[in-house]
Scaffold this motif. Structure first.
Motif, PDB file in Angstrom:
ATOM      1  N   SER A 415      10.076 -44.350 -55.800  1.00  0.00           N
ATOM      2  CA  SER A 415      10.682 -44.276 -54.712  1.00  0.00           C
ATOM      3  C   SER A 415      10.403 -42.760 -53.945  1.00  0.00           C
ATOM      4  O   SER A 415       9.670 -41.929 -54.608  1.00  0.00           O
ATOM      5  CB  SER A 415      12.194 -44.296 -54.872  1.00  0.00           C
ATOM      6  N   LYS A 416      10.763 -42.445 -52.886  1.00  0.00           N
ATOM      7  CA  LYS A 416      10.350 -41.476 -52.078  1.00  0.00           C
ATOM      8  C   LYS A 416      10.900 -40.141 -53.084  1.00  0.00           C
ATOM      9  O   LYS A 416      10.088 -39.058 -52.993  1.00  0.00           O
ATOM     10  CB  LYS A 416      11.019 -41.242 -50.570  1.00  0.00           C
ATOM     11  N   GLY A 417      11.983 -40.011 -53.585  1.00  0.00           N
ATOM     12  CA  GLY A 417      12.416 -38.922 -54.377  1.00  0.00           C
ATOM     13  C   GLY A 417      11.968 -38.943 -55.840  1.00  0.00           C
ATOM     14  O   GLY A 417      12.317 -38.170 -56.665  1.00  0.00           O
ATOM     15  N   GLY A 418      10.926 -40.164 -56.119  1.00  0.00           N
ATOM     16  CA  GLY A 418      10.483 -40.065 -57.359  1.00  0.00           C
ATOM     17  C   GLY A 418      11.669 -40.450 -58.566  1.00  0.00           C
ATOM     18  O   GLY A 418      11.409 -40.239 -59.812  1.00  0.00           O
ATOM     19  N   ASP A 419      12.687 -41.294 -58.169  1.00  0.00           N
ATOM     20  CA  ASP A 419      13.728 -41.335 -59.089  1.00  0.00           C
ATOM     21  C   ASP A 419      13.829 -42.783 -59.739  1.00  0.00           C
ATOM     22  O   ASP A 419      14.078 -42.638 -61.045  1.00  0.00           O
ATOM     23  CB  ASP A 419      15.337 -41.185 -58.511  1.00  0.00           C
ATOM     24  N   TYR A 420      13.155 -43.471 -59.273  1.00  0.00           N
ATOM     25  CA  TYR A 420      12.907 -44.862 -59.789  1.00  0.00           C
ATOM     26  C   TYR A 420      11.598 -45.509 -59.160  1.00  0.00           C
ATOM     27  O   TYR A 420      10.882 -45.025 -58.454  1.00  0.00           O
ATOM     28  CB  TYR A 420      13.834 -45.892 -59.480  1.00  0.00           C
ATOM     29  N   LEU A 421      11.210 -46.593 -59.910  1.00  0.00           N
ATOM     30  CA  LEU A 421       9.829 -47.196 -59.796  1.00  0.00           C
ATOM     31  C   LEU A 421       9.907 -48.494 -59.531  1.00  0.00           C
ATOM     32  O   LEU A 421      10.647 -49.218 -59.897  1.00  0.00           O
ATOM     33  CB  LEU A 421       9.287 -46.907 -61.336  1.00  0.00           C
ATOM     34  N   LEU A 422       9.371 -48.866 -58.383  1.00  0.00           N
ATOM     35  CA  LEU A 422       9.262 -50.430 -58.047  1.00  0.00           C
ATOM     36  C   LEU A 422       7.714 -50.922 -58.716  1.00  0.00           C
ATOM     37  O   LEU A 422       6.765 -50.403 -58.518  1.00  0.00           O
ATOM     38  CB  LEU A 422       9.321 -50.618 -56.826  1.00  0.00           C
ATOM     39  N   VAL A 423       7.810 -52.215 -59.328  1.00  0.00           N
ATOM     40  CA  VAL A 423       6.495 -52.812 -59.685  1.00  0.00           C
ATOM     41  C   VAL A 423       6.372 -54.182 -59.383  1.00  0.00           C
ATOM     42  O   VAL A 423       7.546 -54.963 -59.613  1.00  0.00           O
ATOM     43  CB  VAL A 423       6.707 -52.486 -61.529  1.00  0.00           C
ATOM     44  N   THR A 424       5.387 -54.455 -59.023  1.00  0.00           N
ATOM     45  CA  THR A 424       5.134 -56.094 -58.638  1.00  0.00           C
ATOM     46  C   THR A 424       3.935 -56.561 -59.547  1.00  0.00           C
ATOM     47  O   THR A 424       3.175 -55.833 -60.290  1.00  0.00           O
ATOM     48  CB  THR A 424       4.317 -56.149 -57.096  1.00  0.00           C
ATOM     49  N   SER A 425       4.019 -57.874 -59.543  1.00  0.00           N
ATOM     50  CA  SER A 425       3.024 -58.456 -60.663  1.00  0.00           C
ATOM     51  C   SER A 425       2.848 -59.905 -60.323  1.00  0.00           C
ATOM     52  O   SER A 425       3.615 -60.473 -59.289  1.00  0.00           O
ATOM     53  CB  SER A 425       4.082 -58.510 -61.753  1.00  0.00           C
ATOM     54  N   TYR A 426       1.762 -60.579 -60.710  1.00  0.00           N
ATOM     55  CA  TYR A 426       1.359 -61.926 -60.449  1.00  0.00           C
ATOM     56  C   TYR A 426       2.441 -62.793 -61.097  1.00  0.00           C
ATOM     57  O   TYR A 426       2.431 -64.078 -60.823  1.00  0.00           O
ATOM     58  CB  TYR A 426       0.056 -62.252 -61.126  1.00  0.00           C
ATOM     59  N   ASP A 427       3.683 -62.373 -61.850  1.00  0.00           N
ATOM     60  CA  ASP A 427       4.745 -63.361 -62.051  1.00  0.00           C
ATOM     61  C   ASP A 427       5.437 -63.255 -60.977  1.00  0.00           C
ATOM     62  O   ASP A 427       6.867 -64.041 -60.950  1.00  0.00           O
ATOM     63  CB  ASP A 427       5.341 -62.702 -63.341  1.00  0.00           C
ATOM     64  N   GLN A 428       5.324 -63.266 -59.653  1.00  0.00           N
ATOM     65  CA  GLN A 428       6.117 -63.353 -58.551  1.00  0.00           C
ATOM     66  C   GLN A 428       7.363 -62.508 -58.398  1.00  0.00           C
ATOM     67  O   GLN A 428       8.313 -63.174 -57.803  1.00  0.00           O
ATOM     68  CB  GLN A 428       6.242 -65.043 -58.259  1.00  0.00           C
ATOM     69  N   THR A 429       7.364 -61.489 -59.033  1.00  0.00           N
ATOM     70  CA  THR A 429       8.501 -60.655 -59.065  1.00  0.00           C
ATOM     71  C   THR A 429       8.263 -59.147 -58.567  1.00  0.00           C
ATOM     72  O   THR A 429       7.085 -58.608 -58.677  1.00  0.00           O
ATOM     73  CB  THR A 429       9.317 -60.531 -60.379  1.00  0.00           C
ATOM     74  N   THR A 430       9.102 -58.662 -58.019  1.00  0.00           N
ATOM     75  CA  THR A 430       9.406 -57.189 -57.833  1.00  0.00           C
ATOM     76  C   THR A 430      10.476 -56.400 -58.730  1.00  0.00           C
ATOM     77  O   THR A 430      11.611 -57.121 -58.517  1.00  0.00           O
ATOM     78  CB  THR A 430       9.506 -56.687 -56.261  1.00  0.00           C
ATOM     79  N   ARG A 431      10.088 -55.565 -59.603  1.00  0.00           N
ATOM     80  CA  ARG A 431      11.179 -55.076 -60.571  1.00  0.00           C
ATOM     81  C   ARG A 431      11.260 -53.633 -60.246  1.00  0.00           C
ATOM     82  O   ARG A 431      10.442 -52.868 -59.968  1.00  0.00           O
ATOM     83  CB  ARG A 431      10.693 -55.426 -62.165  1.00  0.00           C
ATOM     84  N   LEU A 432      12.366 -53.213 -60.559  1.00  0.00           N
ATOM     85  CA  LEU A 432      12.980 -51.705 -60.265  1.00  0.00           C
ATOM     86  C   LEU A 432      13.199 -51.114 -61.787  1.00  0.00           C
ATOM     87  O   LEU A 432      14.167 -51.798 -62.531  1.00  0.00           O
ATOM     88  CB  LEU A 432      14.165 -51.651 -59.640  1.00  0.00           C
ATOM     89  N   TYR A 433      12.604 -50.064 -62.086  1.00  0.00           N
ATOM     90  CA  TYR A 433      12.852 -49.549 -63.123  1.00  0.00           C
ATOM     91  C   TYR A 433      13.187 -48.134 -63.101  1.00  0.00           C
ATOM     92  O   TYR A 433      12.877 -47.458 -62.231  1.00  0.00           O
ATOM     93  CB  TYR A 433      11.569 -49.131 -64.449  1.00  0.00           C
ATOM     94  N   CYS A 434      14.272 -47.398 -63.970  1.00  0.00           N
ATOM     95  CA  CYS A 434      14.745 -46.302 -63.933  1.00  0.00           C
ATOM     96  C   CYS A 434      15.268 -45.868 -65.247  1.00  0.00           C
ATOM     97  O   CYS A 434      15.464 -46.615 -66.285  1.00  0.00           O
ATOM     98  CB  CYS A 434      16.056 -46.519 -62.771  1.00  0.00           C
ATOM     99  N   LYS A 435      15.463 -44.520 -65.407  1.00  0.00           N
ATOM    100  CA  LYS A 435      15.927 -43.857 -66.778  1.00  0.00           C
ATOM    101  C   LYS A 435      17.323 -43.253 -66.624  1.00  0.00           C
ATOM    102  O   LYS A 435      17.664 -42.655 -65.726  1.00  0.00           O
ATOM    103  CB  LYS A 435      14.959 -42.723 -66.990  1.00  0.00           C
TER     104      LYS A 435
END
Length: 812
Positions: A415-435
């Motif tokens: 993300s622009k602020g660097g707080d969370y992460l977006l990940v795409t995959s060939y499994d046809q999803t976009t996932r959001l990761y955060c601490k």
């Protein structure tokens, strides 16, 4: 290493639990993922995550893992793959050591069977996809497992599950289920190294995919005033015919008198199947039929803390997304499902509707010290489901557990602020990761997009908006719903996610997927007539309430059903699958490229994020697919912004943004590398315009532009042992010092210090082998958020995606 996320393969027998170390092992693509202990002093811990992935030590890439199993009561782990290799690992205090690699066959390993009724017996048997089985014993002199004998099953039959039953030191019985509606019973003569097919049990109407056996109390039988022991084995078999069958195997010595019961009512008893070996007589008959699953039965397993028949309990899982616990009624002996977990689903239900798509394997984990039961199962999405029951509690509770992408990672964006992460995959999803706050581990907090096409690329426009694209040829724009913003604020302390969007509009309330639709629908108000607790799945239903009451990171059901982001726009223009996107520093220009083998399609298309219209000018410089687009780093001392593109045609092109939608071509560098250029990273600062490129030719090159002549020249390079596939950089200071992280095609990762002024590369660190993925690095992304440790040392959070399905988050 802070966290590793890797999805579990879709196979039977793909994960197992080690009772000694209290850890899980499961197959994830071509590696074996190892978790930290799943219990702490308070019971099951939701912070259980992967801490290591096992790879072959010879740097050869394994095939996809098809079977994972701990040798009972030991710290020895077995894994089999599609290349016919079986790796044997030993857990030690300092990690895992590869003891032995077996190559019994060139065909895929379909199953590995162990001795069920004797934990001290180390024998095992391997089945392959061509119909052969290979029996192994432990050679105590050489401390190696050696093949005793092998056997070819009847034509057209290959084993999918096998159990070994130890009868004596010289005799074994093997129960084998597989690709026909029968159970083959084999006998093994140890002294003569011989396997023989004794009988084929009919009964099922489809393939037998799972068998589990348990030896119950020996019964003393009196015949002609002489008392003889009769051993009893009960084994359960599950099939694609949706039925579980319980069989009873009785074992007597061959010198036992034969007693023939003449008054038995044959119509009311099941048929007995008998066979003999040199020293024993055997009889198998059907004891019960369990019907309850609405789809294929994937695994059955006995609760392993009793040998009394009246106390037996059976766990089963199925493709109907349900898990059941069966127990016989003490008065009638009739088996019934005492507990049903999971969901009501239909065969073939897709994950886009929120269905898990069925379960593959299941395990019943009992921790007597803490008096807790845990049921684990893995599903179609690569994620696990977990239910726990503490002490005398009546009901099982759902818990957060392991998850991760099912297929290779294709792109990563902070993300622009660097707080969370977006990940795409060939499994046809976009996932959001955060601490979360007060935690040192990361979790998946959202699945903004579940799609019908493989996802290739993702990029954040702001803290609450991102774009993604893939094989569909369309760029889709998503806005964060209020429910997700409040969840991230609640768990992770991200307070910057306000209600206002870039254009002044409020964030939508939630997202839903219309029936037979692909687009996530935005809803700003709760639909009329939908009350709390109603099932609104068929009409898109209200999704906001699903995550309001959660007290820990969301479970898989919540992630699939309630964390979608509404789609606000589609951007058209490309004629082929999109390969890369990037967004200008002010968020106003979206640049993208697609697959191509001709110059007219190898163009950069720009879109205006305020009007969502394509810009008039197309940026043409390449002849083949553009592999990466990247805008220059935002530098306060230099307001000029540049766009860099690298391509399969071995060129890079450098464009200067003149303001608004206009771009000026600065340089097309022909033959910048001798092979495909995979990635690039900016190392610009002040008035210095410089960047790095990496290629299949094993080189990373440093390029700088002369501000007066506009010439771009190579000022240094690093040569590696293998193709360089991913690179990213972060500025350390304003004097031209950058930290650069480089990923190779064999999964190795290096950290370099680059002095742009002096054109110097200095290796700081090579990541340890135990922290490396098992396949090519597909993307590296460094957060712009700086974290200062107690020692005062500045660290950056680095996300690394690999083709082995794993996402790694580390602090460097």
């Amino acid at each position: 290493m802070e966290s590793i996320f890797a999805g579990c393969n879709r196979s039977l027998g793909i994960f197992d639990y080690n009772e000694n170390q209290k850890i899980l092992a499961y197959g994830s693509n071509n590696t074996v993922s190892i978790t930290c202990p799943i219990f702490d002093n308070n019971g099951y811990t939701v912070e259980t995550q992967v801490i290591e992935t096992l790879k072959s030590s010879n740097n050869n890439k394994n095939g996809e893992i098809t079977f994972v199993k701990w040798l009972q009561k030991t710290d020895i782990l077995f894994s089999g793959d599609i290349t016919g290799t079986v790796n044997i690992w030993k857990y030690q205090t300092d990690g895992f050591r590869l003891l032995q690699s077996l190559k019994p066959t060139k065909d895929s390993i379909s199953c590995i069977g162990f001795t069920k009724n004797d934990s001290k017996c180390l024998d095992f048997i391997i089945g392959d996809s061509k119909g052969f089985v290979y029996y192994y014993q432990f050679n105590r002199e050489e401390h190696l497992f050696t093949e005793l004998c092998n056997f070819e099953l009847p034509y057209g039959y290959y084993a999918m599950v096998m159990n070994i039953i130890k009868i004596s030191n010289n005799e074994r019985i093997i129960l084998c289920g597989g690709s026909k509606p029968i159970i083959n019973v084999l006998s093994v003569n140890i002294s003569e190294s011989l396997i023989d097919l004794k009988l084929s049990l009919p009964g099922h109407d489809d393939w037998v995919r799972t068998i589990d056996s348990v030896e119950i109390e020996t019964i003393m039988e009196t015949v002609d005033d002489i008392t003889y022991p009769r051993r009893n084995i009960i084994f359960a078999s599950g099939s694609l015919d949706r039925i579980i069958r319980l069989w009873k195997l009785t074992i007597k010595d061959s010198n036992t008198p034969v007693y023939v019961e003449t008054n038995k009512l044959k119509l009311l008893t099941s048929k007995e199947y008998k066979f003999e070996t040199l020293n024993h007589r055997y009889c198998i008959f059907l004891d019960a039929i369990l019907m309850g699953h609405d789809d294929w039965v994937s695994e059955v397993s006995w609760k392993g803390d009793t040998n009394k028949e009246e106390e037996l309990m059976l766990l089963s899982s199925g493709a109907d997304s349900s898990v059941m616990i069966w127990q016989a009624d003490k008065s009638t002996g009739v088996w019934f499902p005492e507990v049903r977990l999971g969901e009501l689903a239909i065969k073939g239900a897709s994950t886009a509707t929120g269905s898990s798509g069925g379960f593959y394997s299941s395990k019943w984990i009992i921790n007597k010290e803490l008096n807790i039961e845990v049921i684990l199962t893995n599903g179609k999405t690569g994620s696990f489901r977990c239910w726990t029951k503490q002490g005398d509690e009546t009901f099982f509770q759902t818990k957060t557990t392991l998850n991760g992408p099912m297929k290779p990672i294709s792109d990563i964006s902070w993300s622009k602020g660097g707080d969370y992460l977006l990940v795409t995959s060939y499994d046809q999803t976009t996932r959001l990761y955060c601490k979360p706050k007060n935690s040192y581990k990361w979790f998946e907090f959202g699945r903004p997009q579940i799609h019908g096409f493989d996802m290739i690329t993702v990029k954040s426009i702001s803290d609450t908006r991102f774009i993604s694209a893939g094989d569909e040829k369309i760029i889709r724009v998503f806005d964060m719903p209020k429910s997700i913003a409040s969840m991230l604020n609640k768990f992770c302390g991200i307070e910057s996610l306000g209600e206002e969007q870039l254009n002044g509009e409020k964030l939508p309330e939630y997202a839903s997927v219309p029936v037979l639709g692909l687009s996530n629908k935005s809803e700003n108000d709760k639909p009329e007539g939908v009350e709390d607790g109603e099932d609104g799945e068929d009409d898109g239903g209200y999704k906001g309430d699903g995550i309001k009451e959660i007290i820990e990171p969301p479970i898989e059901d919540i992630l699939q059903r309630h964390t979608l982001w509404p789609e606000i726009e589609k951007l058209y223009g490309h004629g082929f699958e999109i390969t890369t996107v990037d967004v200008s520093n002010d968020g106003k220009i979206i640049s993208s490229a697609c697959r191509s083998n001709v110059s007219r399609h190898s163009v950069i298309r720009n879109f205006n994020s305020e009007t969502w219209l394509e810009c008039e000018d197309k940026l043409s410089a390449h002849d083949l697919t553009i592999t990466r687009l990247r805008y220059s780093l935002n530098d306060e001392d230099n307001k000029d912004e540049y766009l860099l593109s690298v391509s399969r045609d071995r060129k890079f092109s450098l464009w200067k943004r003149l303001g608004g939608e206009k771009f000026e071509l600065i340089k097309i560098m022909e033959k910048a590398h001798s092979r495909i250029i995979w990635d690039c990273a900016w190392v610009n600062f002040g008035e210095v315009i410089s960047f790095l490129t990496c290629s299949r030719d094993k080189e990373v090159k440093l390029w700088k532009m002369d501000n007066e002549s506009k010439e771009v020249k190579n000022y240094g390079s690093i040569k590696f042992e293998i193709a360089v596939t991913a690179i990213d950089s972060v500025k350390i200071n304003n004097n031209g010092i950058f930290k650069v992280i480089i990923g190779l095609d064999n999964g190795k990762i290096f950290i370099y210090r680059v002095d742009v002024n002096k054109n110097e590369f200095e290796e700081i660190e090579a990541i340890e082998n135990r922290d490396l993925p098992g396949d090519s690095i597909s993307r590296i992304s460094i957060s712009n958020k700086v974290e200062v440790e107690e020692s005062g040392e500045i660290k950056h959070i680095v996300a690394i995606g690999s083709k082995d399905n794993s996402l790694r988050i580390m602090r460097k």
